[in-house]
Design an enzyme around this catalytic site. Structure first.
Site, short mmCIF file in Angstrom:
data_model
loop_
_atom_site.label_atom_id
_atom_site.label_comp_id
_atom_site.label_asym_id
_atom_site.label_seq_id
_atom_site.Cartn_x
_atom_site.Cartn_y
_atom_site.Cartn_z
N THR A 1 1.90 4.36 19.92
CA THR A 1 1.90 3.84 18.55
C THR A 1 3.07 4.36 17.70
O THR A 1 3.22 3.97 16.55
CB THR A 1 0.57 4.17 17.84
OG1 THR A 1 0.38 5.59 17.85
CG2 THR A 1 -0.60 3.48 18.53
N CYS A 2 3.88 5.22 18.26
CA CYS A 2 5.01 5.83 17.54
C CYS A 2 6.21 4.90 17.56
O CYS A 2 6.66 4.47 18.63
CB CYS A 2 5.33 7.18 18.20
SG CYS A 2 6.90 7.89 17.71
#
Length: 115
Positions: A12-13
């Site tokens: 999710t980064c």
């Protein structure tokens, strides 16, 4: 360079996704390790920190809420590494390794130094 490339990342980064895109564009084979699904051990994190040539404090995401509770003036390197293993959000990311070299890819373009 012919050493295997490994990226330690959180899906999710945004910086991790950007680094993965550069790796994909490079056409080179690499292994992607989501360290939330495959947690790092203390020994593995220590190895990564050594390859980075940094201290555990340099790898710490100091703005994370869990980091604010740590007394960075007195905490040992070993204790800080254990905290990062226990709470991976405390680690800078992504970390890309090739052979005996590693980079924190913030910004993602830092990965080009390893290609």
């Amino acid at each position: 360079m012919s050493d295997k490339i490994t990226i330690y990342q959180k899906p999710t980064c945004s910086k991790c996704r950007g680094t993965l895109a550069i790796l994909d564009e490079s056409g080179q084979n690499y292994e992607s390790v989501n360290y939330y699904e495959t947690p790092l051990t203390v020994d593995k994190l220590r190895e990564l920190i050594n390859k980075l040539g940094l201290s555990a404090r340099d790898v710490l995401r100091k703005d994370e809420p869990a980091a604010r509770d740590l007394d960075l003036n007195t905490i040992s390197e070993d204790a800080l590494i254990q905290h990062m293993v226990d709470n991976p959000d405390l680690m800078q990311r992504p970390i890309v390794v090739r052979g005996d070299k590693a980079k924190i890819c913030r910004p993602p373009e830092n990965v080009r130094d390893l290609l």
